[in-house]
Design a protein around this motif. Structure first.
Motif, PDB file in Angstrom:
ATOM      1  N   VAL A  82       0.852  -1.192   0.000  1.00  0.00           N
ATOM      2  CA  VAL A  82       0.000   0.000   0.000  1.00  0.00           C
ATOM      3  C   VAL A  82       0.884   1.238   0.000  1.00  0.00           C
ATOM      4  O   VAL A  82       2.073   1.174   0.304  1.00  0.00           O
ATOM      5  N   ASN A  83       0.287   2.358  -0.345  1.00  0.00           N
ATOM      6  CA  ASN A  83       0.948   3.646  -0.182  1.00  0.00           C
ATOM      7  C   ASN A  83      -0.117   4.674   0.166  1.00  0.00           C
ATOM      8  O   ASN A  83      -1.303   4.475  -0.123  1.00  0.00           O
ATOM      9  N   THR A  84       0.322   5.779   0.782  1.00  0.00           N
ATOM     10  CA  THR A  84      -0.625   6.751   1.321  1.00  0.00           C
ATOM     11  C   THR A  84      -0.344   8.148   0.796  1.00  0.00           C
ATOM     12  O   THR A  84       0.817   8.556   0.697  1.00  0.00           O
ATOM     13  N   VAL A  85      -1.419   8.866   0.469  1.00  0.00           N
ATOM     14  CA  VAL A  85      -1.345  10.276   0.089  1.00  0.00           C
ATOM     15  C   VAL A  85      -2.063  11.074   1.172  1.00  0.00           C
ATOM     16  O   VAL A  85      -3.224  10.806   1.485  1.00  0.00           O
ATOM     17  N   PHE A  86      -1.350  12.063   1.740  1.00  0.00           N
ATOM     18  CA  PHE A  86      -1.905  12.851   2.836  1.00  0.00           C
ATOM     19  C   PHE A  86      -2.375  14.210   2.323  1.00  0.00           C
ATOM     20  O   PHE A  86      -2.034  14.647   1.224  1.00  0.00           O
ATOM     21  N   GLN A  87      -3.134  14.904   3.172  1.00  0.00           N
ATOM     22  CA  GLN A  87      -3.695  16.200   2.796  1.00  0.00           C
ATOM     23  C   GLN A  87      -2.618  17.248   2.557  1.00  0.00           C
ATOM     24  O   GLN A  87      -2.732  18.088   1.672  1.00  0.00           O
ATOM     25  N   ASN A  88      -1.532  17.200   3.343  1.00  0.00           N
ATOM     26  CA  ASN A  88      -0.531  18.263   3.233  1.00  0.00           C
ATOM     27  C   ASN A  88       0.549  17.982   2.185  1.00  0.00           C
ATOM     28  O   ASN A  88       1.520  18.738   2.067  1.00  0.00           O
ATOM     29  N   TYR A  89       0.404  16.848   1.446  1.00  0.00           N
ATOM     30  CA  TYR A  89       1.304  16.479   0.341  1.00  0.00           C
ATOM     31  C   TYR A  89       2.703  16.105   0.813  1.00  0.00           C
ATOM     32  O   TYR A  89       3.305  15.188   0.274  1.00  0.00           O
ATOM     33  N   ALA A  90       3.288  16.842   1.786  1.00  0.00           N
ATOM     34  CA  ALA A  90       4.616  16.535   2.341  1.00  0.00           C
ATOM     35  C   ALA A  90       5.684  16.433   1.262  1.00  0.00           C
ATOM     36  O   ALA A  90       6.518  15.533   1.267  1.00  0.00           O
ATOM     37  N   LEU A  91       5.690  17.379   0.324  1.00  0.00           N
ATOM     38  CA  LEU A  91       6.720  17.409  -0.718  1.00  0.00           C
ATOM     39  C   LEU A  91       7.984  18.081  -0.175  1.00  0.00           C
ATOM     40  O   LEU A  91       7.915  18.949   0.694  1.00  0.00           O
ATOM     41  N   PHE A  92       9.139  17.679  -0.695  1.00  0.00           N
ATOM     42  CA  PHE A  92      10.391  18.312  -0.324  1.00  0.00           C
ATOM     43  C   PHE A  92      10.562  19.583  -1.151  1.00  0.00           C
ATOM     44  O   PHE A  92      10.671  19.513  -2.384  1.00  0.00           O
ATOM     45  N   PRO A  93      10.583  20.750  -0.517  1.00  0.00           N
ATOM     46  CA  PRO A  93      10.602  22.013  -1.271  1.00  0.00           C
ATOM     47  C   PRO A  93      11.871  22.215  -2.098  1.00  0.00           C
ATOM     48  O   PRO A  93      11.841  22.920  -3.102  1.00  0.00           O
ATOM     49  N   HIS A  94      12.995  21.602  -1.683  1.00  0.00           N
ATOM     50  CA  HIS A  94      14.260  21.806  -2.393  1.00  0.00           C
ATOM     51  C   HIS A  94      14.432  20.837  -3.554  1.00  0.00           C
ATOM     52  O   HIS A  94      15.390  20.946  -4.309  1.00  0.00           O
ATOM     53  N   MET A  95      13.500  19.883  -3.697  1.00  0.00           N
ATOM     54  CA  MET A  95      13.585  18.899  -4.776  1.00  0.00           C
ATOM     55  C   MET A  95      12.608  19.240  -5.885  1.00  0.00           C
ATOM     56  O   MET A  95      11.509  19.745  -5.630  1.00  0.00           O
ATOM     57  N   ASN A  96      12.979  18.925  -7.120  1.00  0.00           N
ATOM     58  CA  ASN A  96      12.058  19.118  -8.229  1.00  0.00           C
ATOM     59  C   ASN A  96      11.049  17.975  -8.276  1.00  0.00           C
ATOM     60  O   ASN A  96      11.092  17.031  -7.457  1.00  0.00           O
ATOM     61  N   GLY A 129       3.558  15.542 -17.268  1.00  0.00           N
ATOM     62  CA  GLY A 129       4.689  15.432 -18.180  1.00  0.00           C
ATOM     63  C   GLY A 129       5.178  16.810 -18.619  1.00  0.00           C
ATOM     64  O   GLY A 129       4.375  17.695 -18.938  1.00  0.00           O
ATOM     65  N   GLY A 130       6.505  16.995 -18.615  1.00  0.00           N
ATOM     66  CA  GLY A 130       7.083  18.285 -18.977  1.00  0.00           C
ATOM     67  C   GLY A 130       7.356  19.184 -17.792  1.00  0.00           C
ATOM     68  O   GLY A 130       7.964  20.251 -17.939  1.00  0.00           O
ATOM     69  N   MET A 131       6.913  18.775 -16.614  1.00  0.00           N
ATOM     70  CA  MET A 131       7.123  19.597 -15.416  1.00  0.00           C
ATOM     71  C   MET A 131       8.135  18.971 -14.464  1.00  0.00           C
ATOM     72  O   MET A 131       8.241  19.368 -13.302  1.00  0.00           O
ATOM     73  N   GLU A 132       8.881  18.000 -14.931  1.00  0.00           N
ATOM     74  CA  GLU A 132       9.784  17.247 -14.057  1.00  0.00           C
ATOM     75  C   GLU A 132      10.780  18.128 -13.306  1.00  0.00           C
ATOM     76  O   GLU A 132      11.189  17.805 -12.189  1.00  0.00           O
ATOM     77  N   LYS A 133      11.216  19.237 -13.896  1.00  0.00           N
ATOM     78  CA  LYS A 133      12.270  20.052 -13.285  1.00  0.00           C
ATOM     79  C   LYS A 133      11.732  21.195 -12.411  1.00  0.00           C
ATOM     80  O   LYS A 133      12.502  21.954 -11.833  1.00  0.00           O
ATOM     81  N   ARG A 134      10.408  21.306 -12.305  1.00  0.00           N
ATOM     82  CA  ARG A 134       9.847  22.378 -11.484  1.00  0.00           C
ATOM     83  C   ARG A 134       9.906  22.027 -10.005  1.00  0.00           C
ATOM     84  O   ARG A 134       9.803  20.861  -9.612  1.00  0.00           O
ATOM     85  N   LYS A 135      10.053  23.058  -9.179  1.00  0.00           N
ATOM     86  CA  LYS A 135      10.024  22.899  -7.732  1.00  0.00           C
ATOM     87  C   LYS A 135       8.569  23.052  -7.249  1.00  0.00           C
ATOM     88  O   LYS A 135       7.735  23.674  -7.928  1.00  0.00           O
ATOM     89  N   PRO A 136       8.239  22.513  -6.077  1.00  0.00           N
ATOM     90  CA  PRO A 136       6.867  22.609  -5.565  1.00  0.00           C
ATOM     91  C   PRO A 136       6.306  24.026  -5.528  1.00  0.00           C
ATOM     92  O   PRO A 136       5.118  24.239  -5.806  1.00  0.00           O
ATOM     93  N   ASN A 137       7.164  25.032  -5.218  1.00  0.00           N
ATOM     94  CA  ASN A 137       6.655  26.401  -5.147  1.00  0.00           C
ATOM     95  C   ASN A 137       6.349  26.995  -6.518  1.00  0.00           C
ATOM     96  O   ASN A 137       5.840  28.114  -6.615  1.00  0.00           O
ATOM     97  N   GLN A 138       6.669  26.265  -7.577  1.00  0.00           N
ATOM     98  CA  GLN A 138       6.346  26.697  -8.938  1.00  0.00           C
ATOM     99  C   GLN A 138       5.086  25.999  -9.460  1.00  0.00           C
ATOM    100  O   GLN A 138       4.744  26.142 -10.628  1.00  0.00           O
ATOM    101  N   LEU A 139       4.418  25.261  -8.587  1.00  0.00           N
ATOM    102  CA  LEU A 139       3.237  24.487  -8.973  1.00  0.00           C
ATOM    103  C   LEU A 139       1.997  25.003  -8.257  1.00  0.00           C
ATOM    104  O   LEU A 139       2.079  25.547  -7.152  1.00  0.00           O
ATOM    105  N   SER A 140       0.852  24.801  -8.891  1.00  0.00           N
ATOM    106  CA  SER A 140      -0.425  25.110  -8.236  1.00  0.00           C
ATOM    107  C   SER A 140      -0.721  24.039  -7.189  1.00  0.00           C
ATOM    108  O   SER A 140      -0.069  22.990  -7.134  1.00  0.00           O
ATOM    109  N   GLY A 141      -1.743  24.304  -6.362  1.00  0.00           N
ATOM    110  CA  GLY A 141      -2.133  23.323  -5.356  1.00  0.00           C
ATOM    111  C   GLY A 141      -2.515  21.988  -5.967  1.00  0.00           C
ATOM    112  O   GLY A 141      -2.149  20.928  -5.464  1.00  0.00           O
ATOM    113  N   GLY A 142      -3.256  22.037  -7.075  1.00  0.00           N
ATOM    114  CA  GLY A 142      -3.661  20.803  -7.741  1.00  0.00           C
ATOM    115  C   GLY A 142      -2.478  20.041  -8.311  1.00  0.00           C
ATOM    116  O   GLY A 142      -2.433  18.806  -8.274  1.00  0.00           O
ATOM    117  N   GLN A 143      -1.492  20.769  -8.843  1.00  0.00           N
ATOM    118  CA  GLN A 143      -0.299  20.123  -9.383  1.00  0.00           C
ATOM    119  C   GLN A 143       0.536  19.505  -8.267  1.00  0.00           C
ATOM    120  O   GLN A 143       1.076  18.406  -8.430  1.00  0.00           O
TER     121      GLN A 143
END
Length: 361
Positions: A82-96, A129-143
């Protein structure tokens, strides 16, 4: 328990206690392979604790928890498919995006090239696709939410657990993501177990819904079963809007309301049981009765009242109607062909067999 052969997830007599608090109380539940299953209820009802037990983030105090037939109740999260997706996403801001998606694989020691390839496949799945190099702060909430999904899918789980994943999004984006999540689940064929407190979200997205309250499983069924045939008053009240007209069962076909009037209302409750007639606002038919004081209709499905208020809601009109002993909410479509009734109008309220259900506490 539901008659599901070879369930993806199976809980039998599962209880979870935190000291003296019973968070989940002896629930039996089966979730089918490839099913979009929602767990619905108010805060503190036990739905998230149940999800965390499936994920391995909490262990049952007692009972059996199986995934595809294998007992997993005492296994850690990394030993479960199994794997889990949480409400706060928990993305690493320094990673693309690519590095965020591949992080779990790299932590497992997967070759860097293979991890990147599998991450790209997951990113394509979630339409980034095509957004692999973007950082989380360059994405919308949905992205950002889709990146979290990609990171969960990259491990190719047999069951995907989602804990209020759309809760941080605004209404329009949340509705868009509801559609996208359902489409993604259909494409993957993976079981999704989705925790939410949003009734509309559960009704819109799910194949089946489990309604919980105070740690107990109150009802499991398809969205239309839950809405049309609620198991009790709590379920009827929690799923959508409804009016409750208190009364007593006279016989298998009749309920006597609080004002003494008898209405046709088939039920399985025994005579003398205190019940409520649950009337959905959109299922009530409202008509102007002018100065006619006669009771509407001849089949026992009718009440007289006076309109107290009218609320314009765009595609619908909400009427508040005073009957003998309470107020009833009525919802009608707002169409040019339908005359709008004004406050003070004497009206008759009627409904069809399917417009009401008899519920007990």
């Amino acid at each position: 328990m539901e008659d599901i052969k070879n369930p993806a997830v199976e809980l039998t007599g599962v209880t979870k206690r935190f000291d003296d608090v019973i968070a989940v109380d002896t629930i039996d539940l089966r979730i089918a392979d490839g099913e979009f299953f929602a767990m619905l209820g108010p805060s503190g009802c036990g739905k998230t604790t149940t999800l965390r037990m499936i994920a391995g983030l909490e262990f049952p105090t007692q009972g059996s928890l199986k995934i595809f037939g294998d007992e997993v109740g005492t296994l850690p999260p990394n030993k479960r498919p199994v794997n889990t997706v949480f409400q706060n996403y928990a993305l690493f801001p320094h990673m693309n995006v690519l590095d965020n998606a591949s992080f779990g694989l790299r932590m497992q020691g997967v070759d860097k090239g293979e991890a990147a390839q599998r991450a790209r496949e997951a990113i394509e799945m979630v339409r980034l696709g095509g957004m692999e190099k973007r950082k989380p702060n360059q994405l919308s909430g949905g992205q950002q939410q889709r990146v979290a999904l990609a990171r969960a899918l990259v491990n190719r789980p047999k069951v995907l657990l989602l804990d209020e994943p759309l809760g941080a999004l605004d209404l329009k984006l949340r509705q868009e993501m509801q559609h996208e999540l359902k489409e993604l689940q259909r494409e993957l064929g993976v079981s999704f177990v989705f925790v939410t407190h949003d009734q509309e979200e559960a009704l819109t997205m799910s194949d089946r819904i489990a309604v919980m309250d105070h740690g107990k499983l109150l009802q499991v069924g398809s969205p239309d079963e839950i809405y049309e045939h609620p198991a009790n008053r709590f379920v009827a009240d929690f799923i959508g809007q409804t009016n409750f007209l208190d009364g007593t069962v006279r016989d298998s076909e009749t309920v006597v309301l609080a004002n003494g009037s008898a209405v046709a209302a088939p039920s399985r409750h025994t005579a003398g049981t205190k019940v409520a007639l649950s009337l959905r606002p959109e299922r009530i038919i409202i008509r102007d009765r002018g100065d006619n004081e006669a009771q509407p209709g001849t089949d026992g499905r009718g009440l007289n009242g006076v309109i107290r208020d009218v609320t314009y809601m765009g595609n619908s009109l909400a009427y508040t109607v005073a009957i003998d002993w309470m107020e009833v909410e009525v919802r009608t479509e707002n169409r040019p062909s339908v005359a709008r009734l004004n406050p003070g109008t004497n009206v008759a309220l009627t409904w069809l067999d399917t417009g009401a259900s008899v519920v007990a506490d």
